[in-house]
Design a protein around this motif. Structure first.
Motif, mmCIF file in Angstrom:
data_model
loop_
_atom_site.group_PDB
_atom_site.id
_atom_site.type_symbol
_atom_site.label_atom_id
_atom_site.label_comp_id
_atom_site.label_asym_id
_atom_site.label_seq_id
_atom_site.Cartn_x
_atom_site.Cartn_y
_atom_site.Cartn_z
ATOM 1 N N GLY A 58 1.593 -15.449 -1.444
ATOM 2 C CA GLY A 58 1.660 -16.190 -2.732
ATOM 3 C C GLY A 58 1.925 -15.150 -3.844
ATOM 4 N N ALA A 117 1.819 0.070 -1.330
ATOM 5 C CA ALA A 117 0.712 -0.583 -1.906
ATOM 6 C C ALA A 117 0.261 -1.729 -0.974
ATOM 7 C CB ALA A 117 1.092 -1.431 -3.175
ATOM 8 N N HIS A 129 -6.092 2.392 1.164
ATOM 9 C CA HIS A 129 -5.783 1.957 -0.219
ATOM 10 C C HIS A 129 -5.905 3.054 -1.149
ATOM 11 C CE1 HIS A 129 -3.859 -1.801 0.895
ATOM 12 N NE2 HIS A 129 -4.926 -2.242 1.008
ATOM 13 N N PRO A 144 3.735 -12.285 -4.348
ATOM 14 C CA PRO A 144 5.095 -11.872 -4.878
ATOM 15 C C PRO A 144 5.802 -13.045 -5.357
ATOM 16 C CG PRO A 144 4.556 -11.075 -2.664
ATOM 17 C CD PRO A 144 3.451 -11.743 -3.022
#
Ligand code: KG4
Ligand code: ZN
Length: 386
Positions: A206, A352, A130, A208
């Motif tokens: 949850g 992401a 990340h 988005p």
């Protein structure tokens, strides 16, 4: 160097083929292919990720994705399909943190490949993936949000990694030297979004869904707490926020019920006084609740990140992890960095979320450092720290 990378830490099976070059001074990554097999449909009926189902799906998807990778026509690099694997220089797999059964699926798969093809193998920390995702290729956009990073004059940098399992703030001296400034003491930011979504009756995943609902809501409608906002440290805590939402919903339901009873009583008594309803709060729209909840998280993440940037005289802010896909959060970071004359880099939304391309980027730096170089055997560790 061509890197074949595998990511299976949670509910996305991903395989990528990435060409890495430039070394630590000018790293650049060409993504030849990044395949992601999403498991949303599998886990949705359960409202969250079921580790053993996720592992089963990884085991099923990995050979399918490898086959698709082989069948791609790599005309840009003039390599015929099927022959691509001969040109691979390094194989990389996520070894943690994450769901251990899922991590083992990827580890065993890559070990087998490395043995069969006689290629070096490297185990990668998912959070480093990340962290370096901002280096993956991006298109320039007017707002400057998707600039391709130039590493000159970038450091020191403050990096916020906000995902479903982690919320970590780092101070980077350069690309590979960094220290942890703080992290969440309980729930991660993404986890808070996921739990709130469940309370509001939204489907998994949850985050988005919360963002979609929040888009048409008023973020000032409900005043949720901003946990640890004013504490002089760089830790986070989101479980209290979740509890605040729970109580808010309980009270709203109670009030709504009282309103209903009041209405019934009113019609029974045939009284017309509108004052009957005055003490009861009108039911708040779900979109207002979602927007207010999202704002509370954004406020905390922003305040802590930018306070760290000020204290450590950072030149750059890096934002990554699944939550970095949130457009309001990105807009807030973009605005604040502009106001403070800082650089701002975040991966494009598709990078992401969990993907294998970012694992290849982290593997490249690991190999350049040599210290944590290749090994024939990897060890999955669900709690691996940075
Ligand atoms: O990095 P990631 O894909 O997986 C982990 O490493 O955990 O992050 C997933 C998390 C989930 O909690 C998901 O709800 C959250 O990122 N997320 C979002 C958005 N997209 C994904 N949270 C808020 N807004 C979004 N648009
Ligand atoms: Zn992740």
């Amino acid at each position: 160097m061509k890197i074949l990378s595998v990511e299976t830490s949670c509910d996305e099976t991903s395989l990528a083929l990435v060409e890495a070059a430039g070394g630590l001074a000018k790293p650049n990554f060409k993504i030849l292919k990044n395949l992601v097999a999403s498991q949303i449909k599998i886990h949705r009926p359960f409202g969250g990720v079921v580790p053993n189902l996720a592992k089963r799906e990884h085991l099923r998807n990995l050979p399918i994705l490898l086959n698709r990778l082989a069948k791609t026509n790599y005309s840009k690099i003039k390599i015929k399909k099927q022959k691509i694997f001969r040109t691979v220089d390094l194989i990389a797999a996520t070894v943690g943190p994450g769901l251990e059964p899922c991590l083992w699926a990827g580890v065993n798969f890559t070990e087998e490949l490395a043995r069969k093809w006689n290629k070096p193998l490297v185990g990668v920390n998912h959070l480093k993936g990340h962290l370096y995702s901002f280096l993956l290729p991006q298109k320039r956009v007017n707002s400057g949000l998707f600039q391709t990073p130039n590493l000159k004059n970038l450091f020191p940098a403050v990096a916020l990694i906000a995902s479903g399992g982690h919320t970590v703030l780092l101070l980077l001296e350069n690309l590979i030297r960094f220290r942890k400034l703080g992290e969440t003491r309980d729930d991660a930011a993404g986890e808070a979004f996921d739990k709130a979504a469940r309370m509001l009756g939204l489907p998994y995943p949850g985050g988005p869904e919360m963002e979609k609902l929040a888009d048409c809501g008023d973020s000032t409608a409900v005043i949720f707490p901003r946990p640890m906002l004013n504490q002089k440290n760089y830790d986070f805590s989101f479980s209290g926020l979740k509890t605040a939402l729970l109580y808010f919903l309980k009270n709203s339901r109670k009030n709504a019920k009282m309103r209903e009873n009041g209405k019934k009583r009113q019609s029974e008594n045939k009284q017309k006084s509108s004052r009957d309803f005055a003490p009861f709060r009108a039911f708040t729209d779900k979109s207002d609740i979602a927007a207010s909840f999202q704002q509370a998280i954004i406020d905390v993440l922003t305040a802590k990140t930018f306070r760290a940037a000020q204290e450590f005289k950072a030149k750059t802010i890096l934002l990554s992890g699944g939550v970095a896909a949130n457009k309001s959060l990105r807009r807030t970071f973009a605005r604040k960095t502009k106001e403070n004359q800082l650089n701002f880099f975040a991966p494009p939304p598709k990078f992401a979320a969990d993907n294998a391309a970012m694992i290849a980027a982290a593997a490249y730096f690991q190999i350049l450092r040599k210290k944590n170089g290749q090994s024939p055997k990897l060890q999955a560790d669900g709690n691996l720290s940075l």
